[in-house]
Write a protein that holds these residues in place. Structure first.
Motif, short mmCIF file in Angstrom:
data_model
loop_
_atom_site.label_atom_id
_atom_site.label_comp_id
_atom_site.label_asym_id
_atom_site.label_seq_id
_atom_site.Cartn_x
_atom_site.Cartn_y
_atom_site.Cartn_z
N ARG A 60 0.87 -1.18 0.00
CA ARG A 60 0.00 0.00 0.00
C ARG A 60 0.90 1.22 0.00
O ARG A 60 1.70 1.42 0.90
CB ARG A 60 -0.89 -0.03 1.23
N PHE A 61 0.77 2.05 -1.03
CA PHE A 61 1.66 3.18 -1.26
C PHE A 61 1.05 4.48 -0.71
O PHE A 61 -0.13 4.74 -0.93
CB PHE A 61 1.91 3.37 -2.76
N VAL A 62 1.88 5.28 -0.04
CA VAL A 62 1.46 6.60 0.44
C VAL A 62 2.59 7.58 0.15
O VAL A 62 3.76 7.30 0.43
CB VAL A 62 1.16 6.58 1.96
N LEU A 63 2.24 8.74 -0.43
CA LEU A 63 3.21 9.79 -0.73
C LEU A 63 3.01 10.94 0.24
O LEU A 63 1.92 11.47 0.38
CB LEU A 63 3.02 10.29 -2.16
N PHE A 64 4.08 11.31 0.94
CA PHE A 64 4.07 12.44 1.86
C PHE A 64 4.87 13.58 1.24
O PHE A 64 5.91 13.35 0.62
CB PHE A 64 4.77 12.08 3.18
N THR A 65 4.42 14.81 1.41
CA THR A 65 5.23 15.98 1.12
C THR A 65 5.66 16.54 2.47
O THR A 65 4.81 16.82 3.32
CB THR A 65 4.42 17.04 0.33
N VAL A 66 6.97 16.65 2.66
CA VAL A 66 7.53 16.91 3.99
C VAL A 66 8.53 18.06 3.92
O VAL A 66 9.28 18.18 2.96
CB VAL A 66 8.26 15.64 4.49
N SER A 67 8.54 18.91 4.95
CA SER A 67 9.60 19.89 5.15
C SER A 67 10.48 19.37 6.27
O SER A 67 9.99 19.07 7.35
CB SER A 67 9.03 21.25 5.55
N ALA A 68 11.79 19.24 5.97
CA ALA A 68 12.69 18.66 6.96
C ALA A 68 14.07 19.27 6.84
O ALA A 68 14.46 19.78 5.80
CB ALA A 68 12.77 17.15 6.78
N ASN A 69 14.81 19.19 7.94
CA ASN A 69 16.20 19.61 7.98
C ASN A 69 17.02 18.59 7.20
O ASN A 69 16.96 17.40 7.49
CB ASN A 69 16.65 19.68 9.44
N PRO A 70 17.81 19.02 6.19
CA PRO A 70 18.57 18.07 5.38
C PRO A 70 19.55 17.22 6.19
O PRO A 70 19.84 16.08 5.84
CB PRO A 70 19.32 18.94 4.38
N ALA A 71 20.05 17.75 7.30
CA ALA A 71 20.99 17.01 8.13
C ALA A 71 20.33 15.84 8.86
O ALA A 71 21.02 14.92 9.31
CB ALA A 71 21.64 17.95 9.14
N LYS A 72 19.01 15.85 8.97
CA LYS A 72 18.29 14.82 9.72
C LYS A 72 17.78 13.67 8.83
O LYS A 72 17.31 12.66 9.34
CB LYS A 72 17.08 15.42 10.44
N ILE A 73 17.88 13.80 7.51
CA ILE A 73 17.31 12.80 6.61
C ILE A 73 17.95 11.43 6.82
O ILE A 73 17.25 10.41 6.86
CB ILE A 73 17.45 13.25 5.14
N SER A 74 19.25 11.37 6.97
CA SER A 74 19.91 10.07 7.18
C SER A 74 19.48 9.43 8.49
O SER A 74 19.31 8.21 8.57
CB SER A 74 21.42 10.20 7.11
N GLU A 75 19.26 10.23 9.51
CA GLU A 75 18.80 9.70 10.80
C GLU A 75 17.36 9.19 10.69
O GLU A 75 17.01 8.16 11.27
CB GLU A 75 18.88 10.78 11.88
N ILE A 76 16.53 9.92 9.95
CA ILE A 76 15.15 9.49 9.73
C ILE A 76 15.13 8.16 8.98
O ILE A 76 14.41 7.23 9.35
CB ILE A 76 14.34 10.57 8.98
#
Length: 94
Positions: free
Chosen positions: A57-73
């Motif tokens: 089941r596919f879900v697309l999110f549009t997100v605002s995030a700190n680029p430094a946190k993407i790897s941790e997420i």
């Protein structure tokens, strides 16, 4: 804060889907990301088997995030049982 599209794939069972989406929302909130939009793409066949699943089941999110946190997420997403796959793509704002 950069804008990203986050495509996520969950198991098709309703309880696993709900648990997976709640876990994704909680992880994003934990790292200070804000969800601007959430769009369901429904159930689809997977090209290859993922965690013994042939449909997702596919879900697309549009997100605002700190680029430094993407790897941790992403690291936290890999530990989430009810999330089959995820992919962040940065949106260029022109």
């Amino acid at each position: 804060m950069n804008k990203y599209e986050l495509m996520t794939i969950y198991p098709t069972e309703d309880e696993k889907f709900k648990a997976g989406t709640e876990a994704v929302r909680a992880i994003l909130a934990q790292f200070g990301a804000s969800i601007e939009k959430e769009e369901s793409y429904g159930d689809r066949d997977l090209t290859y088997e993922v965690k013994k699943q042939t449909r997702g089941r596919f879900v697309l999110f549009t997100v605002s995030a700190n680029p430094a946190k993407i790897s941790e997420i992403n690291a936290q997403f890999k530990l989430t049982v009810d999330l089959l796959k995820s992919l962040f793509v940065r949106i260029d704002e022109k």
